[in-house]
Design an enzyme around this catalytic site. Structure first.
Site, PDB file in Angstrom:
ATOM      1  N   TYR A  32      42.456  43.177  33.799  1.00 53.35           N
ATOM      2  CA  TYR A  32      43.911  43.289  33.500  1.00 53.35           C
ATOM      3  C   TYR A  32      44.293  41.876  33.120  1.00 53.35           C
ATOM      4  CZ  TYR A  32      45.204  40.889  37.482  1.00 53.35           C
ATOM      5  OH  TYR A  32      45.385  39.768  38.644  1.00 53.35           O
ATOM      6  N   ARG A  51      41.116  35.512  27.049  1.00 50.20           N
ATOM      7  CA  ARG A  51      40.754  35.900  28.189  1.00 50.20           C
ATOM      8  C   ARG A  51      40.505  37.207  28.844  1.00 50.20           C
ATOM      9  NH1 ARG A  51      44.217  33.684  33.564  1.00 50.20           N
ATOM     10  NH2 ARG A  51      45.426  35.341  32.936  1.00 50.20           N
ATOM     11  N   ARG A  99      31.887  60.569  39.183  1.00 51.80           N
ATOM     12  CA  ARG A  99      31.993  59.394  40.010  1.00 51.80           C
ATOM     13  C   ARG A  99      30.427  59.016  40.346  1.00 51.80           C
ATOM     14  NH1 ARG A  99      31.716  57.240  45.088  1.00 51.80           N
ATOM     15  NH2 ARG A  99      33.341  55.530  45.424  1.00 51.80           N
ATOM     16  N   HIS A 101      28.046  55.223  40.997  1.00 48.96           N
ATOM     17  CA  HIS A 101      28.255  53.812  40.782  1.00 48.96           C
ATOM     18  C   HIS A 101      27.895  53.221  39.658  1.00 48.96           C
ATOM     19  CE1 HIS A 101      29.190  54.183  45.133  1.00 48.96           C
ATOM     20  NE2 HIS A 101      29.308  52.938  45.322  1.00 48.96           N
ATOM     21  N   LYS A 146      39.185  38.413  35.571  1.00 45.87           N
ATOM     22  CA  LYS A 146      40.316  38.995  36.047  1.00 45.87           C
ATOM     23  C   LYS A 146      40.407  40.518  36.142  1.00 45.87           C
ATOM     24  CE  LYS A 146      45.309  38.139  35.152  1.00 45.87           C
ATOM     25  NZ  LYS A 146      45.647  37.459  36.299  1.00 45.87           N
ATOM     26  N   GLU A 178      42.729  28.187  45.382  1.00 46.08           N
ATOM     27  CA  GLU A 178      43.883  28.633  44.396  1.00 46.08           C
ATOM     28  C   GLU A 178      44.887  29.524  45.519  1.00 46.08           C
ATOM     29  OE1 GLU A 178      42.603  30.962  41.084  1.00 46.08           O
ATOM     30  OE2 GLU A 178      41.557  32.279  42.244  1.00 46.08           O
ATOM     31  N   LEU A 202      40.270  31.570  39.096  1.00 45.15           N
ATOM     32  CA  LEU A 202      40.681  32.132  37.604  1.00 45.15           C
ATOM     33  C   LEU A 202      40.986  31.005  36.893  1.00 45.15           C
ATOM     34  CD1 LEU A 202      41.081  34.798  35.924  1.00 45.15           C
ATOM     35  CD2 LEU A 202      43.501  34.590  36.688  1.00 45.15           C
TER      36      LEU A 202
END
Length: 285
Positions: A32, A51, A99, A101, A146, A178, A202
């Protein structure tokens, strides 16, 4: 009217839906970005989208569009939403598949969702500073991605909220990493220190803007790890993020920083950062 961008199409927010078997919902298998909008213009859009694509590459996820195509669609979303001051939230997942993995077959397209939100600048907090607490950093070892997997960040932010604080400053043992949604800076004897952009944090877009401003304006800055002891002994502390900009920290774990007042170096960086916003997006109102 509220609009959402889904896989290249603009949909009214009330009609926007994502499949229950989307891997972002099932596994947090996605990435995101949050982009600040001032005067209807995206701030540091190139850096955010670069990014975004770098995060996708880091998890071996293919995107069905280019940076240029996405930037055009996001700007159209801003116009359609009549957004002047706020954010764009966007995420991409590995798509919809039964579904399991392991990654789905290569022919499963990723899912892109983006929407806008009006959000004022936190002017009072920028002027007066914020309180923070220290928490242990319990996240995984690829914080440079991210990703949608934010449970560690959520738990840290919740602890800050429960203690009446704006942010949680995380550490691994004695090493400060952070914030739960920000980068952390300390100032000692006129020198700024912030954690190097490695896998433990990040690589913040706002952080990079600040580093460049320091270089351009003769402010000494070093990217290196620092300890909780150094944090406690700092002359000034501030945090940075897309929505927090350059935010003074005046309290850590109940202890005042710089007598509970934003410091002179922090104030200078705030002014330089606002000037950069004005350069890219026009005069702040």
């Amino acid at each position: 009217m509220n609009w959402t961008l889904i896989n290249g199409e603009f949909v009214e927010r009330s009609n926007a839906k994502v499949d229950i078997e989307d891997r972002g919902y099932q596994f947090g298998d996605g990435i995101y970005e949050v982009i600040r909008v001032y005067n209807g213009k995206m701030f540091t859009v190139k850096e955010h989208l670069e990014r975004f694509f770098r995060s996708a590459e880091s998890i071996s996820m293919s995107l069905e569009f280019t940076i240029e195509q996405l930037a055009t669609q996001l700007q159209e979303l801003i116009v359609k939403s009549n957004l002047k001051l706020g954010i764009i939230y966007m995420q991409a997942t590995r798509g919809v598949a039964p579904r399991t993995h392991a990654f789905p077959a290569q022919n499963v397209p990723s899912t892109l969702v983006a929407y806008t939100k009006e959000l004022e600048r936190p002017l009072q907090k920028l002027e007066n500073g914020v309180q923070t607490i220290l928490v242990e950093d319990i996240r995984w070892l690829r914080c440079d991605i991210k990703s949608l997997n934010l449970l560690g960040n959520v738990l840290a932010k919740q602890k800050a909220s429960e203690n009446g604080c704006y942010e949680a400053i995380q550490s691994r043992g004695q090493e400060v990493t952070e914030g739960s949604s920000s980068n952390i800076f300390i100032i000692k004897d006129g020198v700024i220190y912030t954690h190097a952009s490695d896998n433990l944090i990040l690589k913040g877009i706002t952080k990079d803007v600040i580093l460049n401003l320091c270089v351009d304006n003769g402010i000494q800055v070093e990217e290196r790890t620092f300890t909780k002891e150094e944090l406690a002994a700092a002359d000034e502390v501030f945090l940075s993020s897309t929505t927090s900009e350059v935010m003074p920290v005046i309290v850590i774990d109940g202890n005042a920083v710089n007598n509970g007042e934003p410091g002179l170096v922090t104030r200078k960086l705030q002014a330089l950062f606002e000037a950069e916003i004005t350069r890219q997006c026009g005069t702040l109102k």
